[in-house]
Write a protein that holds these residues in place. Structure first.
Motif, PDB file in Angstrom:
ATOM      1  N   GLN A  75      34.635  49.455  27.651  1.00  0.00           N
ATOM      2  CA  GLN A  75      34.458  50.566  28.740  1.00  0.00           C
ATOM      3  C   GLN A  75      33.580  49.988  29.652  1.00  0.00           C
ATOM      4  OE1 GLN A  75      33.243  54.053  26.704  1.00  0.00           O
ATOM      5  NE2 GLN A  75      33.327  55.337  28.730  1.00  0.00           N
ATOM      6  N   GLU A  78      35.488  47.585  32.059  1.00  0.00           N
ATOM      7  CA  GLU A  78      36.494  48.390  32.934  1.00  0.00           C
ATOM      8  C   GLU A  78      35.844  49.113  33.916  1.00  0.00           C
ATOM      9  OE1 GLU A  78      40.029  51.840  32.458  1.00  0.00           O
ATOM     10  OE2 GLU A  78      38.484  51.485  30.615  1.00  0.00           O
ATOM     11  N   GLU A  79      34.644  49.901  33.617  1.00  0.00           N
ATOM     12  CA  GLU A  79      33.822  50.471  34.688  1.00  0.00           C
ATOM     13  C   GLU A  79      33.316  49.548  35.867  1.00  0.00           C
ATOM     14  OE1 GLU A  79      30.600  52.301  32.558  1.00  0.00           O
ATOM     15  OE2 GLU A  79      31.936  54.006  31.689  1.00  0.00           O
ATOM     16  N   ASP A  82      36.536  48.539  37.889  1.00  0.00           N
ATOM     17  CA  ASP A  82      36.662  49.806  38.855  1.00  0.00           C
ATOM     18  C   ASP A  82      35.812  49.670  39.958  1.00  0.00           C
ATOM     19  OD1 ASP A  82      38.793  50.619  37.264  1.00  0.00           O
ATOM     20  OD2 ASP A  82      37.724  52.140  36.219  1.00  0.00           O
ATOM     21  N   ILE A  85      36.822  46.990  42.375  1.00  0.00           N
ATOM     22  CA  ILE A  85      37.993  47.329  42.968  1.00  0.00           C
ATOM     23  C   ILE A  85      37.758  48.381  44.362  1.00  0.00           C
ATOM     24  CG2 ILE A  85      40.457  48.581  42.844  1.00  0.00           C
ATOM     25  CD1 ILE A  85      40.529  47.363  40.006  1.00  0.00           C
ATOM     26  N   ARG A  86      37.111  49.364  43.968  1.00  0.00           N
ATOM     27  CA  ARG A  86      36.756  50.357  44.945  1.00  0.00           C
ATOM     28  C   ARG A  86      35.955  49.674  45.987  1.00  0.00           C
ATOM     29  NH1 ARG A  86      35.462  53.628  40.504  1.00  0.00           N
ATOM     30  NH2 ARG A  86      33.158  52.809  40.660  1.00  0.00           N
TER      31      ARG A  86
END
Length: 192
Positions: A75, A78-79, A82, A85-86
């Motif tokens: 998790q 993944e954060e 993310d 990617i942003r």
């Protein structure tokens, strides 16, 4: 999966009836079969059509604790991904949509020549409008075809990185590649 492992931990002799597990967990048999297949593939259990038995040297409780730690770690990763990617999306938007940056949005022969994968290759560079499609059919013995189709002008240039010449890119017509244009607007086929 966590609740399934907890049930397995409390099962007498490490043997869990799948029908009973489905009732207690309130889930479909198909979902339990997915868990069973994963654990069977990891050699953690033996299984028949009605029950599973824990056979791993590692006790269920140890596996459960590792699973929870692993889940937390996934998790967090993944954060982090993310957020990256942003950030990249925002930077890409800034570079591509800012008119002041547009004048700097180009690649030189030297830039491409410094990429190890492209050394000793002929590179085709394409500038095309949004929505342009690129298709590469199965290569034939003596040639490779590339088909580009878009609603608007398509510019394709070649850059021969097999030479020491540091000249600029050349158009397909000027390159040693054989080219063929189709009649539909914005469509090109390239053969080499």
């Amino acid at each position: 999966m966590q609740r399934f492992l907890q049930l397995l931990q409390t099962a007498p002799g490490g043997c869990l009836n799948l029908r009973r597990a489905a009732e207690l967990l309130g889930c479909r048999n198909q979902r339990l079969n997915e868990f069973r297949n994963v654990m069977y593939g990891l050699n953690l259990i033996e299984s028949d059509s009605t029950a599973i038995t824990w056979i791993s040297q590692c006790p269920v409780i140890s596996f459960l604790m590792r699973y929870e730690t692993f889940q937390e770690e996934l998790q967090l990763r993944e954060e982090t991904l993310d957020a990256l990617i942003r950030s990249c999306s925002k930077q890409l938007f800034t570079v591509t949509d800012d008119r002041e940056n547009a004048a700097m949005a180009y690649v030189t022969h030297g830039d491409i020549g410094r990429i190890p994968t492209f050394r000793d290759q002929t590179v085709i560079v394409v500038k095309a409008p949004d929505g342009t499609t690129l298709k590469v059919p199965e290569p034939e013995e003596d040639r490779i075809q590339v088909h580009l189709k878009g609603a608007g002008p398509i510019t394709a240039l070649t850059c021969d990185l097999r030479t020491e010449d540091t000249s600029v890119f050349v158009s397909l017509e000027e390159s040693p590649m054989k080219t063929m244009k189709t009649e539909s607007s914005g469509s090109q086929s390239v053969c080499s």
